[in-house]
Design a protein around this motif. Structure first.
Motif, mmCIF file in Angstrom:
data_model
loop_
_atom_site.group_PDB
_atom_site.id
_atom_site.type_symbol
_atom_site.label_atom_id
_atom_site.label_comp_id
_atom_site.label_asym_id
_atom_site.label_seq_id
_atom_site.Cartn_x
_atom_site.Cartn_y
_atom_site.Cartn_z
ATOM 1 N N GLU A 225 21.474 63.817 32.104
ATOM 2 C CA GLU A 225 20.505 62.907 31.501
ATOM 3 C C GLU A 225 21.071 62.270 30.232
ATOM 4 N N ILE A 226 21.782 63.056 29.438
ATOM 5 C CA ILE A 226 22.356 62.513 28.209
ATOM 6 C C ILE A 226 23.403 61.457 28.537
ATOM 7 N N LYS A 227 24.248 61.727 29.515
ATOM 8 C CA LYS A 227 25.318 60.782 29.851
ATOM 9 C C LYS A 227 24.785 59.476 30.424
ATOM 10 N N LYS A 228 23.564 59.523 30.966
ATOM 11 C CA LYS A 228 22.946 58.285 31.478
ATOM 12 C C LYS A 228 22.301 57.462 30.362
ATOM 13 N N SER A 229 22.067 58.066 29.205
ATOM 14 C CA SER A 229 21.323 57.381 28.145
ATOM 15 C C SER A 229 22.246 56.602 27.221
ATOM 16 N N LYS A 230 21.678 55.559 26.616
ATOM 17 C CA LYS A 230 22.401 54.762 25.637
ATOM 18 C C LYS A 230 21.938 55.070 24.212
ATOM 19 N N LYS A 231 20.651 55.379 24.083
ATOM 20 C CA LYS A 231 20.102 55.630 22.744
ATOM 21 C C LYS A 231 19.229 56.891 22.749
ATOM 22 N N PRO A 232 19.847 58.058 22.785
ATOM 23 C CA PRO A 232 19.057 59.290 22.713
ATOM 24 C C PRO A 232 18.638 59.589 21.265
ATOM 25 N N LEU A 233 17.572 60.362 21.122
ATOM 26 C CA LEU A 233 17.106 60.834 19.815
ATOM 27 C C LEU A 233 16.834 62.325 19.940
ATOM 28 N N LEU A 234 17.414 63.114 19.048
ATOM 29 C CA LEU A 234 17.252 64.564 19.103
ATOM 30 C C LEU A 234 16.176 65.027 18.125
ATOM 31 N N ILE A 235 15.297 65.914 18.573
ATOM 32 C CA ILE A 235 14.263 66.492 17.721
ATOM 33 C C ILE A 235 14.700 67.896 17.306
ATOM 34 N N VAL A 236 14.770 68.120 16.009
ATOM 35 C CA VAL A 236 15.102 69.438 15.459
ATOM 36 C C VAL A 236 13.792 70.189 15.204
ATOM 37 N N GLY A 237 13.519 71.192 16.028
ATOM 38 C CA GLY A 237 12.298 71.975 15.885
ATOM 39 C C GLY A 237 12.554 73.301 15.196
ATOM 40 N N GLY A 238 11.510 74.114 15.096
ATOM 41 C CA GLY A 238 11.616 75.404 14.432
ATOM 42 C C GLY A 238 12.622 76.329 15.088
ATOM 43 N N GLY A 239 12.839 76.158 16.397
ATOM 44 C CA GLY A 239 13.815 76.990 17.089
ATOM 45 C C GLY A 239 15.221 76.825 16.546
ATOM 46 N N VAL A 240 15.523 75.660 16.004
ATOM 47 C CA VAL A 240 16.833 75.434 15.387
ATOM 48 C C VAL A 240 16.955 76.260 14.111
ATOM 49 N N PRO A 259 21.300 60.255 16.550
ATOM 50 C CA PRO A 259 20.432 60.507 15.396
ATOM 51 C C PRO A 259 19.470 61.656 15.699
ATOM 52 N N PHE A 260 19.029 62.327 14.630
ATOM 53 C CA PHE A 260 18.071 63.411 14.842
ATOM 54 C C PHE A 260 16.935 63.304 13.834
ATOM 55 N N CYS A 261 15.772 63.790 14.259
ATOM 56 C CA CYS A 261 14.583 63.811 13.416
ATOM 57 C C CYS A 261 14.060 65.245 13.356
ATOM 58 N N GLU A 262 13.057 65.477 12.496
ATOM 59 C CA GLU A 262 12.622 66.848 12.221
ATOM 60 C C GLU A 262 11.127 67.032 12.461
ATOM 61 N N THR A 263 10.768 68.194 12.975
ATOM 62 C CA THR A 263 9.367 68.606 12.949
ATOM 63 C C THR A 263 9.121 69.308 11.612
ATOM 64 N N GLN A 264 7.853 69.657 11.347
ATOM 65 C CA GLN A 264 7.556 70.402 10.123
ATOM 66 C C GLN A 264 8.326 71.723 10.105
ATOM 67 N N ALA A 265 8.389 72.412 11.253
ATOM 68 C CA ALA A 265 9.052 73.718 11.301
ATOM 69 C C ALA A 265 10.568 73.599 11.244
ATOM 70 N N GLY A 266 11.104 72.454 11.647
ATOM 71 C CA GLY A 266 12.546 72.292 11.674
ATOM 72 C C GLY A 266 13.149 71.723 10.405
ATOM 73 N N LYS A 267 12.304 71.250 9.499
ATOM 74 C CA LYS A 267 12.793 70.587 8.295
ATOM 75 C C LYS A 267 13.607 71.549 7.424
ATOM 76 N N THR A 268 14.709 71.091 6.917
ATOM 77 C CA THR A 268 15.731 71.772 6.106
ATOM 78 C C THR A 268 16.600 72.726 6.914
ATOM 79 N N ALA A 269 16.478 72.715 8.242
ATOM 80 C CA ALA A 269 17.483 73.407 9.048
ATOM 81 C C ALA A 269 18.829 72.690 8.901
ATOM 82 N N ILE A 270 18.761 71.378 8.665
ATOM 83 C CA ILE A 270 19.945 70.540 8.422
ATOM 84 C C ILE A 270 19.689 69.743 7.146
#
Length: 639
Positions: A225-240, A259-270
């Motif tokens: 699925e990733i290799k088929k995509s041109k513009k993926p967006l990764l969500i960093v959740g609490g599991g990270v 690019p990646f974005c954050e949930t409330q639980a994932g914020k400051t993991a990166i």
């Protein structure tokens, strides 16, 4: 089999005192202390063992059962779920007070171990003090309320039942996929009963938390699925965060230009400053993340459970393909995703090996989205308020602003205050929050390059977590400054563990945003065309609706000073800067009473929230809200 005779209460203490956790080869003690508020249902059972028995546990005195359990929840979260503070209560109302905290822990997948006193197993003295009797069943007690808000519930009505109950408790508490609250009801007579327990039951136990790697077939599905995509967006959740996979995910995104974005639980993991980090996503997200989410062609969700705030009620990326990596099959299967079940760090490493040099098609879109948000951040943190109404704050309710200033003399915009705080507190400071408008402002605006410095409880959005959570985070990280970011509504609901902080000599910092209202819910009323009612702190004037009264002006600094806190009041930027600077010199706990204008928080940045508005609106604004809801539901994902 060698045995030792002891009470059930002592067996609980001995067992917990010998539990350890091993993760990536690092071993630590699982339980170093316990919280309790003693009552007749626990003081002579587990309480006797804690007071008179031989153990290494530090015992803390809670002030409110919900409060102490929220302390324990934040403590476990700050320790990345590898340390816990069990909580012990009496029966009846003492136990029931912990139901809310159990829901908080379970919704957020945080380990919380609760022991509640219960009515007599023998039933000989029934009905005992604080017992609720039900004509339809003698088996039901107050503690049955925990069944709806826990991952595991048990009732120990015979001493020999304790062993399986405790083993199951540890199993669930340390399960990365399904951890949450564990509640064990302990009849007050059984706690004192003795039994010949096997000595081996109390040996040192090292409980391993492992990193399961997803099976190859599932990983290949994700890679395709990733290799088929041109513009993926990764969500960093609490599991990270809990996997400690932040650095691994960041390198993965760098390598593949994702690019990646954050949930409330994932914020400051990166780090917030990472050039591919576009910030918070969804209803409480910012413009950069939400813009890229609308324009992407694939969502890569790592360790998130897809709350309605993360998906904007399933409207933000409704037409996008979704792939998931999660320890929980339940969460990974949401949104009809292509899924892989396993640890975030191990899964990302294995997935990377299958991508064959893939790079996304992004060019300058990421930098532009971040640049646009930087401009908005500059605006938000430099709103200046003079005396009188400022149209920049709220075009709908100028009288609210004017009346608030009449009551308080002077105040600043909430977003400006957040900017000052970020600038003035230490870079490695930990902030704690939960409910109201602050979680939205903070997910959008807060930046930190210090790992795990953002302890936001937003799975349950539990008012009252903030101050208790601040204490728990400070207990977990005693060498860092910790700040409770709390509104006046949450402060009034639960701040009793401030006394525990003083009692234990633990410095905590309370940043109290006083806008004389439940501002977030007042906004919700107004946006849906409902006249403000019982969401503002106003005086009742005769028979008029309370919304027409004058704002109350409460001196929270004076109140906290009476407890023993060092306190300040800040009505403008200069006063806030001076208060923070002085508070950093203090060795005891501090509170800054920050007067902020109603309606001066951030807005939604195209993050729609599906709420239950009336289908028979009585105002034009209500009609507009209903029409917008119907339009958004047409576009939103249905499952």
């Amino acid at each position: 089999m060698k045995t030792e005779r002891m009470s059930v209460g002592e067996a609980v203490v001995r067992f917990l005192d010998n539990q350890y956790v091993s993760f990536d080869g690092v071993e630590n003690k699982l339980v170093e202390g316990m919280f309790t508020i003693f009552g007749h249902g626990c003081v002579l059972g587990i309480g006797e063992a804690l007071s008179m028995g031989k153990h290494s546990l530090k015992v803390y005195q809670g002030k409110n059962e919900q409060g102490m359990a929220q302390v324990a929840t934040a403590y476990a979260k700050q320790n990345n779920r590898r340390k816990i503070l069990p909580c012990v209560s009496s029966i009846g109302p003492g136990a029931a007070n912990m139901v809310t905290a159990a829901g908080t822990a379970t919704a957020n997948n945080i380990p919380l171990l609760l022991f509640m006193g219960d009515t007599f197993a023998t039933r000989q003295p029934d009905p005992v003090l604080q017992q609720i009797e039900q004509p339809y069943s003698a088996l039901v007690t107050t503690n049955d309320a925990f069944k709806a808000v826990t991952r595991y519930f048990d009732r120990v009505t015979r001493p020999e039942m304790l062993m399986s109950a405790l083993l199951n408790a540890i199993r669930v508490l340390l399960d990365p996929a399904h951890t949450g609250a564990v509640a064990i009801a302990m009849p007050q007579d059984v706690q004192g009963e003795c039994y010949d327990f096997p000595v081996d039951f109390f040996k040192k136990r090292v409980n391993r938390i492992t990193r399961p790697t997803p099976v190859e077939e599932e990983l290949q599905d994700l890679a395709n699925e990733i290799k088929k995509s041109k513009k993926p967006l990764l969500i960093v959740g609490g599991g990270v965060k809990y996997s400690e996979a932040g650095e691994t995910v960041a390198k993965f995104c760098e390598k593949h230009n994702i690019p990646f974005c954050e949930t409330q639980a994932g914020k400051t993991a990166i780090k917030s400053s990472h050039p591919l980090n576009v910030g918070g996503l969804g209803v409480t997200g910012n413009s950069s993340a939400n813009t890229l989410a609308k324009d992407c062609d694939l969502i890569i969700a790592v360790g998130t459970r897809f709350t309605d705030f993360t998906t904007a009620s399933k409207s933000l990326y409704a037409d996008k393909k979704v792939i998931t990596l999660n320890m929980s099959d339940f969460h990974a299967s949401k949104l009809d995703a292509v899924k892989a079940i396993g640890d975030a760090k191990a899964g990302i490493i294995a997935l990377d090996a299958l991508l064959d040099g893939y790079k996304s098609g992004y060019k300058d879109e990421i930098a532009k989205a971040k640049s646009d948000w930087d401009k908005e951040m500059d605006r938000l943190t430099h709103i200046t308020i003079g005396k009188g109404y400022n149209p920049e704050i709220d075009a709908h309710m100028p009288d609210v602003v004017e009346n608030f200033i009449k009551a308080h003399g002077e105040a600043m915009a909430q977003t400006t205050a957040i900017g000052v705080i970020r600038e003035c507190i230490p870079k490695d400071a930990i902030i704690v929050g939960s409910a109201g408008s602050l979680p939205g402002d903070l997910q959008r605006m807060w930046t930190s390059d210090c790992k795990d410095s953002y302890n936001m409880e937003y799975g349950y959005s539990c008012m009252g977590y903030e101050i208790a959570g601040c204490l728990g985070s400070k207990m977990a990280m005693p060498n860092q400054e910790v700040y409770a970011m709390v509104g006046d509504g949450s402060y009034l609901m639960l701040h009793t563990e401030m006394i525990t902080a003083l009692q234990e000599g633990i410095k905590m910092n309370v940043l109290l945003f006083d806008n004389a209202s439940f501002g977030c819910i007042n906004n919700l009323q107004m946006d849906q065309g409902v006249d403000a009612l019982c969401t503002e702190l106003r005086y009742r004037e005769g028979d008029k609706p309370i919304r027409e009264g004058k704002f109350m002006n409460i001196d929270y600094a004076m109140s906290a000073r009476g407890y023993g806190f060092v306190t300040y009041t800040a009505r403008n930027e200069q006063e806030l800067r001076e208060a923070i600077a002085d508070s950093l010199k203090q060795t005891t706990s501090t509170l800054i009473d920050i007067k902020v204008l109603p309606k001066s928080m951030t807005h939604g940045y195209d993050g729609w929230w599906n709420v239950g508005c009336t289908q028979n609106p009585r105002s034009q604004r209500g009609k507009s809200a209903l029409a917008n809801k119907e339009k958004m539901l047409e576009k939103a994902r249905k499952y």
